[in-house]
Design a protein around this motif. Structure first.
Motif, PDB file in Angstrom:
ATOM      1  N   VAL A 158       1.273  -1.097   0.012  1.00 32.04           N
ATOM      2  CA  VAL A 158      -0.012   0.732  -0.165  1.00 32.04           C
ATOM      3  C   VAL A 158       0.875   0.917  -0.212  1.00 32.04           C
ATOM      4  CG1 VAL A 158      -1.933  -0.850   1.475  1.00 32.04           C
ATOM      5  CG2 VAL A 158      -0.325   0.418   2.164  1.00 32.04           C
ATOM      6  N   ILE A 159       2.352   0.754   0.241  1.00 32.31           N
ATOM      7  CA  ILE A 159       3.258   2.000   0.548  1.00 32.31           C
ATOM      8  C   ILE A 159       4.916   1.608  -0.060  1.00 32.31           C
ATOM      9  CG2 ILE A 159       3.955   1.411   3.116  1.00 32.31           C
ATOM     10  CD1 ILE A 159       3.664   4.769   2.933  1.00 32.31           C
ATOM     11  N   ILE A 160       4.882   2.472  -0.593  1.00 30.66           N
ATOM     12  CA  ILE A 160       6.147   2.020  -1.241  1.00 30.66           C
ATOM     13  C   ILE A 160       7.365   3.670  -0.518  1.00 30.66           C
ATOM     14  CG2 ILE A 160       7.845   2.079  -3.469  1.00 30.66           C
ATOM     15  CD1 ILE A 160       5.032   0.907  -4.775  1.00 30.66           C
ATOM     16  N   LEU A 161       7.960   3.192   0.054  1.00 32.09           N
ATOM     17  CA  LEU A 161       9.465   4.317   0.150  1.00 32.09           C
ATOM     18  C   LEU A 161      10.354   4.147  -0.691  1.00 32.09           C
ATOM     19  CD1 LEU A 161       9.141   2.758   3.827  1.00 32.09           C
ATOM     20  CD2 LEU A 161       8.086   4.289   3.155  1.00 32.09           C
ATOM     21  N   CYS A 162      11.253   5.450  -1.447  1.00 31.99           N
ATOM     22  CA  CYS A 162      12.100   5.271  -2.541  1.00 31.99           C
ATOM     23  C   CYS A 162      13.009   6.656  -1.862  1.00 31.99           C
ATOM     24  CB  CYS A 162      10.878   6.371  -3.636  1.00 31.99           C
ATOM     25  SG  CYS A 162       9.432   4.957  -4.341  1.00 31.99           S
ATOM     26  N   LEU A 163      13.846   5.594  -2.747  1.00 31.37           N
ATOM     27  CA  LEU A 163      15.155   6.456  -2.374  1.00 31.37           C
ATOM     28  C   LEU A 163      15.012   7.661  -3.964  1.00 31.37           C
ATOM     29  CD1 LEU A 163      18.738   5.087  -2.878  1.00 31.37           C
ATOM     30  CD2 LEU A 163      18.488   6.972  -3.511  1.00 31.37           C
ATOM     31  N   LEU A 164      15.471   8.940  -3.032  1.00 29.48           N
ATOM     32  CA  LEU A 164      15.129  10.268  -4.423  1.00 29.48           C
ATOM     33  C   LEU A 164      16.519  10.468  -4.989  1.00 29.48           C
ATOM     34  CD1 LEU A 164      13.055  11.901  -6.214  1.00 29.48           C
ATOM     35  CD2 LEU A 164      13.595  13.523  -4.093  1.00 29.48           C
ATOM     36  N   PRO A 165      16.730  10.208  -5.685  1.00 27.91           N
ATOM     37  CA  PRO A 165      18.385  10.601  -6.485  1.00 27.91           C
ATOM     38  C   PRO A 165      18.059  12.072  -6.084  1.00 27.91           C
ATOM     39  CG  PRO A 165      16.923   9.678  -8.437  1.00 27.91           C
ATOM     40  CD  PRO A 165      16.000  10.028  -7.221  1.00 27.91           C
ATOM     41  N   PRO A 166      20.178  12.454  -6.764  1.00 26.89           N
ATOM     42  CA  PRO A 166      20.114  14.491  -6.444  1.00 26.89           C
ATOM     43  C   PRO A 166      19.908  14.337  -7.922  1.00 26.89           C
ATOM     44  CG  PRO A 166      22.043  12.804  -6.105  1.00 26.89           C
ATOM     45  CD  PRO A 166      21.064  12.112  -5.986  1.00 26.89           C
ATOM     46  N   ALA A 167      19.777  15.562  -8.110  1.00 27.85           N
ATOM     47  CA  ALA A 167      19.205  16.218  -9.679  1.00 27.85           C
ATOM     48  C   ALA A 167      20.235  16.359 -10.386  1.00 27.85           C
ATOM     49  CB  ALA A 167      18.188  17.927  -9.258  1.00 27.85           C
ATOM     50  N   GLU A 168      21.174  15.823 -10.554  1.00 25.26           N
ATOM     51  CA  GLU A 168      22.538  15.496 -11.776  1.00 25.26           C
ATOM     52  C   GLU A 168      21.971  14.274 -12.970  1.00 25.26           C
ATOM     53  OE1 GLU A 168      25.116  15.785  -8.467  1.00 25.26           O
ATOM     54  OE2 GLU A 168      25.566  13.970  -9.439  1.00 25.26           O
ATOM     55  N   GLY A 169      23.013  14.785 -13.800  1.00 32.69           N
ATOM     56  CA  GLY A 169      22.678  13.321 -15.058  1.00 32.69           C
ATOM     57  C   GLY A 169      21.442  13.007 -15.275  1.00 32.69           C
ATOM     58  N   ILE A 170      21.139  11.716 -15.089  1.00 30.93           N
ATOM     59  CA  ILE A 170      19.977  10.917 -15.296  1.00 30.93           C
ATOM     60  C   ILE A 170      19.344  10.477 -14.200  1.00 30.93           C
ATOM     61  CG2 ILE A 170      20.924   8.699 -14.814  1.00 30.93           C
ATOM     62  CD1 ILE A 170      18.739   9.495 -17.969  1.00 30.93           C
ATOM     63  N   GLY A 171      19.609  10.937 -12.923  1.00 25.60           N
ATOM     64  CA  GLY A 171      18.989  11.164 -12.034  1.00 25.60           C
ATOM     65  C   GLY A 171      17.744  12.422 -11.592  1.00 25.60           C
ATOM     66  N   LEU A 172      17.761  13.373 -12.509  1.00 20.64           N
ATOM     67  CA  LEU A 172      16.971  14.651 -12.952  1.00 20.64           C
ATOM     68  C   LEU A 172      15.953  14.105 -13.086  1.00 20.64           C
ATOM     69  CD1 LEU A 172      16.280  17.824 -12.184  1.00 20.64           C
ATOM     70  CD2 LEU A 172      17.517  17.783 -14.794  1.00 20.64           C
ATOM     71  N   ALA A 173      16.055  13.166 -14.292  1.00 17.70           N
ATOM     72  CA  ALA A 173      14.823  12.828 -14.829  1.00 17.70           C
ATOM     73  C   ALA A 173      14.284  11.098 -13.964  1.00 17.70           C
ATOM     74  CB  ALA A 173      15.427  11.625 -15.797  1.00 17.70           C
ATOM     75  N   VAL A 174      15.131  10.755 -12.834  1.00 21.47           N
ATOM     76  CA  VAL A 174      14.484  10.092 -12.115  1.00 21.47           C
ATOM     77  C   VAL A 174      13.843  10.541 -10.833  1.00 21.47           C
ATOM     78  CG1 VAL A 174      14.979   7.709 -10.676  1.00 21.47           C
ATOM     79  CG2 VAL A 174      15.757   8.422 -12.542  1.00 21.47           C
ATOM     80  N   ARG A 175      14.576  11.793 -10.948  1.00 24.17           N
ATOM     81  CA  ARG A 175      13.709  12.370  -8.990  1.00 24.17           C
ATOM     82  C   ARG A 175      12.416  12.718  -9.886  1.00 24.17           C
ATOM     83  NH1 ARG A 175      16.524  15.638  -5.777  1.00 24.17           N
ATOM     84  NH2 ARG A 175      14.999  17.533  -5.270  1.00 24.17           N
ATOM     85  N   ASP A 176      12.402  13.518 -11.260  1.00 20.28           N
ATOM     86  CA  ASP A 176      11.329  13.965 -11.690  1.00 20.28           C
ATOM     87  C   ASP A 176      10.022  12.511 -11.949  1.00 20.28           C
ATOM     88  OD1 ASP A 176       9.637  15.683 -13.929  1.00 20.28           O
ATOM     89  OD2 ASP A 176       9.811  13.978 -15.186  1.00 20.28           O
ATOM     90  N   ARG A 177      10.718  11.522 -12.220  1.00 21.42           N
ATOM     91  CA  ARG A 177       8.993  10.726 -12.368  1.00 21.42           C
ATOM     92  C   ARG A 177       7.996  10.364 -10.595  1.00 21.42           C
ATOM     93  NH1 ARG A 177      10.974  12.448 -16.745  1.00 21.42           N
ATOM     94  NH2 ARG A 177      11.225  11.322 -18.486  1.00 21.42           N
ATOM     95  N   LEU A 178       9.866  10.292  -9.676  1.00 24.43           N
ATOM     96  CA  LEU A 178       9.212   9.969  -8.720  1.00 24.43           C
ATOM     97  C   LEU A 178       8.481  10.368  -7.830  1.00 24.43           C
ATOM     98  CD1 LEU A 178      12.743   8.536  -7.371  1.00 24.43           C
ATOM     99  CD2 LEU A 178      10.741   7.187  -6.852  1.00 24.43           C
ATOM    100  N   GLN A 179       9.232  12.366  -8.109  1.00 19.14           N
ATOM    101  CA  GLN A 179       7.829  13.352  -7.735  1.00 19.14           C
ATOM    102  C   GLN A 179       6.653  13.398  -8.072  1.00 19.14           C
ATOM    103  OE1 GLN A 179      11.114  16.477  -8.652  1.00 19.14           O
ATOM    104  NE2 GLN A 179      11.370  16.607  -6.615  1.00 19.14           N
ATOM    105  N   ARG A 180       6.568  12.723  -9.718  1.00 20.02           N
ATOM    106  CA  ARG A 180       5.419  12.936 -10.570  1.00 20.02           C
ATOM    107  C   ARG A 180       4.643  12.109  -9.514  1.00 20.02           C
ATOM    108  NH1 ARG A 180       5.014  17.122 -13.174  1.00 20.02           N
ATOM    109  NH2 ARG A 180       6.869  17.944 -14.145  1.00 20.02           N
TER     110      ARG A 180
END
Ligand code: TXA
Ligand code: MG
Length: 360
Positions: free
Chosen positions: A319-341
């Motif tokens: 029911v809940i997923i705890l996720c590591l949020l990567p820093p906003a650099e390189g491909i990390g920016l895209a991963v971060r964006d998808r996680l935030q959405r």
């Protein structure tokens, strides 16, 4: 399913490509792999075929589609004019995960661009996508082949799960290479603006054309500043489970996640986590469903596995997923964006987030 054809990802069988091309010419829908995610394709010049994409995905009609092109000449024929930066970037990053937004020509139906005066185009690198474009000779409109709001499909199975029989043919070439979508770069603005971070990084773009901006919708202020790209609705790429994000130094994230996981377990919530290898020893005893993408800093591996991890954890009923949020650099920016959405806007009250979830 009898509408799924297995295709060799490196040396696609010509007969399969021809079958898909015939369907596309007849106004059909074909799901196919690109290097980023699977796309749901139709003839971009056929408004009826394009309408079928929106229906299958349950996509709102205000959200425009990306047009996939075979070469620069085709891109030229779909644009009013191509700015010099377009050609420079195409030279450097095509075929590949870069989508560029320019003023459209009259050839592009309004159905594709949702009535906007601009069109988004990219030339994909995956052999199946390239051959399909060459075989049809058509520009192919293709959004990601998921139901609207759901995580993008990185495997053909995900397309089957979301769209099943509403697609005429699914070309299954196994998992995609990158796992996050292309970077959407708006060249109608100056300086150019990243509307959606993706496979080509901000740093790579800036090395070629100088400063680019990142649209505020991608930053942490989604709620405050509104939506820059029409497709950037607040809750997107989302699993059914609620997503909670943890940011900071690795050990700090691990400790806070552990405390949260224990708390959730004590309250009887089925909990999942997406973490890195180094956090495993700490978390895999308290959390029932953990998934590691690789080592801290391997954000490309995180990108590749994120959407599939969401789907797996959903199927395990967390029911809940705890996720590591990567820093906003390189491909990390895209991963971060998808996680935030996926988490929805941090400024929305939780009760509202709960209501939005599950709609699409
Ligand atoms: O990697 C990808 O880009 C995948 C593969 C299949 O190519 N496609 C994809 O398409 O992700 P889609 O439709 O899921 O996302 C397209 C994004 C949306 O956010 C949409 O709003 C934006 O591009 N977009 C399309 N046309 C636009 C335009 N004229 N102006 C601004 N944004 C646009
Ligand atoms: Mg999409």
């Amino acid at each position: 399913m009898n509408n799924v054809l297995k295709v060799n990802p490196n040396f696609p069988q010509r007969v399969h490509i021809q079958k898909a091309a015939t369907l596309l010419r007849q106004g059909g829908l074909v799901a196919f792999p690109t290097e980023t995610v699977y796309g749901l394709g139709a003839d971009a010049l056929d408004p009826k075929a394009v309408a079928r994409i929106f229906a299958a995905k349950q996509r709102p009609n205000w959200d425009p589609l990306i047009v996939h092109v075979r070469d620069l000449a085709m891109a030229r024929s779909l644009a009013k004019t191509l700015p010099a930066t377009f050609e420079t970037l195409a030279e450097k990053f095509w075929p590949g995960p870069l989508t560029m937004v320019v003023e459209k020509s009259e050839r592009v139906p309004d159905e594709v661009t949702a009535g906007r005066p601009s069109v988004a185009m990219r030339m994909p690198r995956h052999p199946v996508a390239s051959l399909l474009l060459a075989e049809t000779g058509l520009p192919i409109a293709a959004p990601s082949a998921n139901k609207f709001g759901r995580p993008s499909p990185t495997r053909a199975e995900h397309v089957v799960d979301d769209l099943g029989s509403s697609v005429d043919l699914i070309l299954d070439a196994g998992p995609t290479l990158l796992g996050v979508e292309s970077t959407v770069l708006d060249l109608t603005q100056s300086p150019p603006a990243i509307l959606r971070p993706g496979g080509v990084t901000r740093e790579e773009l800036e090395a070629v054309i100088g400063p680019v901006t990142v649209a505020p919708s991608v930053a942490d202020e989604i709620a405050e500043k509104g939506l820059a790209s029409p497709g950037m609705s607040q809750q997107h790429y989302a699993p059914v489970a609620r997503v909670e994000l943890f940011e900071g130094a690795m050990d700090d994230i691990a400790n806070r996640m552990l405390a949260r996981a224990i708390d959730l377990r004590n309250r009887g919530h089925r909990t999942g986590a997406i973490i890195c290898d180094e956090m495993m020893p700490l978390l895999d005893k308290t959390t029932e469903f953990v998934s590691s993408f690789g080592k801290w800093g391997q954000w490309d591996r995180y990108a590749k596995r994120l959407f599939a991890a969401f789907r797996v954890l959903d199927s395990q009923g967390v029911v809940i997923i705890l996720c590591l949020l990567p820093p906003a650099e390189g491909i990390g920016l895209a991963v971060r964006d998808r996680l935030q959405r996926a988490a929805g806007s941090p400024r929305l009250p939780r009760s509202e987030r709960g209501e939005e979830r599950g709609k699409s």
